[in-house]
Write an enzyme that holds these catalytic residues in place. Structure first.
Site, PDB file in Angstrom:
ATOM      1  CG  LEU A  26      62.441 -84.341  42.544  1.00  0.00           C
ATOM      2  CD1 LEU A  26      61.441 -84.716  43.623  1.00  0.00           C
ATOM      3  CD2 LEU A  26      61.957 -84.818  41.178  1.00  0.00           C
ATOM      4  N   GLY A  27      64.398 -80.159  42.557  1.00  0.00           N
ATOM      5  CA  GLY A  27      64.335 -78.694  42.652  1.00  0.00           C
ATOM      6  C   GLY A  27      65.267 -78.196  43.728  1.00  0.00           C
ATOM      7  N   GLY A  29      65.700 -75.240  46.824  1.00  0.00           N
ATOM      8  CA  GLY A  29      65.071 -74.209  47.648  1.00  0.00           C
ATOM      9  C   GLY A  29      66.128 -73.389  48.346  1.00  0.00           C
ATOM     10  CB  THR A  30      65.887 -70.701  50.899  1.00  0.00           C
ATOM     11  OG1 THR A  30      64.733 -70.250  50.206  1.00  0.00           O
ATOM     12  CG2 THR A  30      66.717 -69.537  51.342  1.00  0.00           C
ATOM     13  CE  LYS A  33      71.974 -78.869  44.391  1.00  0.00           C
ATOM     14  NZ  LYS A  33      73.285 -79.451  44.174  1.00  0.00           N
ATOM     15  CE  LYS A  49      62.938 -77.657  52.000  1.00  0.00           C
ATOM     16  NZ  LYS A  49      61.692 -76.902  51.972  1.00  0.00           N
ATOM     17  CG  ASP A 143      56.490 -67.566  50.098  1.00  0.00           C
ATOM     18  OD1 ASP A 143      56.185 -66.597  49.363  1.00  0.00           O
ATOM     19  OD2 ASP A 143      57.541 -68.224  49.944  1.00  0.00           O
ATOM     20  CE  LYS A 145      57.069 -68.363  46.211  1.00  0.00           C
ATOM     21  NZ  LYS A 145      58.338 -67.697  46.187  1.00  0.00           N
ATOM     22  CG  ASN A 148      55.911 -71.938  47.560  1.00  0.00           C
ATOM     23  OD1 ASN A 148      56.922 -72.513  47.137  1.00  0.00           O
ATOM     24  ND2 ASN A 148      55.974 -70.840  48.290  1.00  0.00           N
ATOM     25  CG  ASP A 161      58.519 -73.320  50.507  1.00  0.00           C
ATOM     26  OD1 ASP A 161      59.018 -73.532  51.625  1.00  0.00           O
ATOM     27  OD2 ASP A 161      58.955 -72.490  49.716  1.00  0.00           O
ATOM     28  CB  THR A 183      56.768 -63.931  46.714  1.00  0.00           C
ATOM     29  OG1 THR A 183      57.318 -65.083  47.346  1.00  0.00           O
ATOM     30  CG2 THR A 183      57.440 -63.696  45.378  1.00  0.00           C
TER      31      THR A 183
HETATM   32  P1  ATP Z   1      62.011 -71.742  49.052  1.00  0.00           P
HETATM   33  O1  ATP Z   1      62.068 -72.734  50.175  1.00  0.00           O
HETATM   34  O2  ATP Z   1      63.286 -71.026  48.846  1.00  0.00           O
HETATM   35  O3  ATP Z   1      60.804 -70.844  49.047  1.00  0.00           O
HETATM   36  P2  ATP Z   1      61.105 -73.633  47.127  1.00  0.00           P
HETATM   37  O4  ATP Z   1      59.653 -73.612  47.366  1.00  0.00           O
HETATM   38  O5  ATP Z   1      61.485 -73.652  45.686  1.00  0.00           O
HETATM   39  O6  ATP Z   1      61.940 -72.478  47.698  1.00  0.00           O
HETATM   40  P3  ATP Z   1      61.451 -76.256  48.284  1.00  0.00           P
HETATM   41  O7  ATP Z   1      60.203 -76.436  49.037  1.00  0.00           O
HETATM   42  O8  ATP Z   1      62.721 -76.638  48.946  1.00  0.00           O
HETATM   43  O9  ATP Z   1      61.775 -74.823  47.926  1.00  0.00           O
HETATM   44  O10 ATP Z   1      61.301 -77.019  46.896  1.00  0.00           O
HETATM   45  C1  ATP Z   1      62.163 -76.863  45.799  1.00  0.00           C
HETATM   46  C2  ATP Z   1      61.517 -77.501  44.575  1.00  0.00           C
HETATM   47  O11 ATP Z   1      61.527 -78.922  44.697  1.00  0.00           O
HETATM   48  C3  ATP Z   1      60.047 -77.144  44.381  1.00  0.00           C
HETATM   49  O12 ATP Z   1      59.893 -75.952  43.703  1.00  0.00           O
HETATM   50  C4  ATP Z   1      59.513 -78.347  43.602  1.00  0.00           C
HETATM   51  O13 ATP Z   1      59.770 -78.194  42.219  1.00  0.00           O
HETATM   52  C5  ATP Z   1      60.355 -79.485  44.153  1.00  0.00           C
HETATM   53  N1  ATP Z   1      59.621 -80.179  45.220  1.00  0.00           N
HETATM   54  C6  ATP Z   1      59.503 -79.791  46.514  1.00  0.00           C
HETATM   55  N2  ATP Z   1      58.752 -80.655  47.218  1.00  0.00           N
HETATM   56  C7  ATP Z   1      58.373 -81.619  46.352  1.00  0.00           C
HETATM   57  C8  ATP Z   1      57.565 -82.805  46.471  1.00  0.00           C
HETATM   58  N3  ATP Z   1      57.015 -83.166  47.631  1.00  0.00           N
HETATM   59  N4  ATP Z   1      57.372 -83.557  45.356  1.00  0.00           N
HETATM   60  C9  ATP Z   1      57.936 -83.193  44.172  1.00  0.00           C
HETATM   61  N5  ATP Z   1      58.705 -82.095  43.995  1.00  0.00           N
HETATM   62  C10 ATP Z   1      58.927 -81.319  45.060  1.00  0.00           C
END
Ligand code: ATP
Length: 292
Positions: A26-27, A29-30, A33, A49, A143, A145, A148, A161, A183
């Site tokens: 789906l996405g 993050g740092t 995935k 996650k 954070d 924005k 998030n 996040d 950010t």
């Molecule tokens: P970072 O942790 O680096 O600030 P981030 O916010 O992109 O980055 P994650 O919280 O790991 O990191 O999420 C990554 C992506 O996964 C999100 O931007 C979103 O698109 C998707 N995502 C995260 N949580 C969910 C969820 N509960 N339901 C659907 N999609 C999600």
């Protein structure tokens, strides 16, 4: 890795502890995935996650950050905050099982253009109600924005996040936070100044930037040079577009106040007639069904 081992690892990833089936990414993050998942027993959709322990061990303080994210998400259960269902771990990985929020990021909605004031106000209302709840639990997000902020199938906002959030025990003897994070475009001037800050007041600045972005369709502080952008932030140098209503204009300018002591407070925001109008429900947004 040999072909067979690769296949076995793919299979292991597909079924998390025999409870969840994992699907597409789906996405990212740092720390790892986020995958679409399904609880096998109930068929319910979840987001999982996956964090690689080895990767976080290599960076000082990262394990604490992950532990804090778990503690915070368990503490802040609210309709406008992404729910953490459970946390599981193997020797090499940590799995955060969260509610699946299917409407994507508010960011994707904003890049298509500015929102009508009614819609922006409703998102702002939900954001403030989530942030106020976090603050009442002693948690500042740090954070905030549009990337998030996720949207569910009803078009309701969910804050996600909490990787950079702070708990009360992080306050130093002066009662202030000292870690510079967030950010750049959304971060409060006092966070940039490195003199210590109140996390809750800094969150309100970010809420002001978010409200501006929703109504304007662009950021209040931007510049090709990061240094020049910082200078604009610390002086609150921005211009409100002419299409903002008088009330929206006044609220933005009371949120984007350099001195955190003079910034509008949470209770004062909640008393504004403009804000109160944001509590009505919108029509649901059209989202295609999830694909595994
Ligand atoms: P970072 O942790 O680096 O600030 P981030 O916010 O992109 O980055 P994650 O919280 O790991 O990191 O999420 C990554 C992506 O996964 C999100 O931007 C979103 O698109 C998707 N995502 C995260 N949580 C969910 C969820 N509960 N339901 C659907 N999609 C999600």
């Amino acid at each position: 890795m040999g072909k067979e081992a690769e296949e076995a690892s793919r299979e292991a990833r597909k079924l998390v502890f025999g409870k969840y089936e994992m699907g597409r990414v789906l996405g990212k993050g740092t720390f790892g995935k986020v995958y679409y998942g399904r609880e096998l027993r109930s068929g319910e959709s979840v987001a999982i996650k996956v964090i690689d322990k080895e990767q976080i061990r290599r960076q000082a303080g990262m394990m604490e950050q992950i532990q804090r994210e778990i503690a915070v998400m368990r503490l802040v259960r609210h309709p406008n905050v992404v729910e953490l269902r459970e946390v599981m771990a193997t020797r090499s990985r940590i799995f955060f099982v969260m509610e699946y929020v299917r409407g994507g990021e508010l960011f994707a909605r904003v890049v298509r253009g500015r929102l009508p004031e009614d819609q922006a106000r409703r998102y702002f209302h939900q954001l403030i109600s989530a942030v106020d709840f976090c603050h009442s639990r002693g948690v500042s997000h740090r954070d905030l924005k549009p990337e998030n902020l996720l949207l569910d199938e009803h078009g309701d906002l969910k804050v996600s996040d909490f990787g950079l959030s702070a708990l009360p025990e992080q306050l130093r003897h002066d009662g202030l936070l000292h870690t510079q994070c967030g950010t750049p475009a959304y971060v409060a001037p006092e966070v940039l100044s490195r003199r210590g800050y109140d996390g809750a007041k800094a969150d309100l600045w970010s809420c002001g930037v978010i409200l501006f972005v929703l109504l304007a369709g662009f950021l209040p502080f931007q510049d090709a040079s990061l240094m020049r952008m910082y200078r604009k932030v610390v002086k609150a140098e921005y211009q409100i577009p002419p299409w903002f209503s008088g009330e929206a204009r006044r609220l933005v300018s009371r949120l984007l106040v350099v001195n955190p002591e003079k910034r509008i407070s949470m209770p004062a925001i909640m008393q504004l007639p403009w804000f109160k109008k944001g509590s009505c429900r919108p029509p649901p947004i059209q989202i295609p069904p999830p694909s595994p």
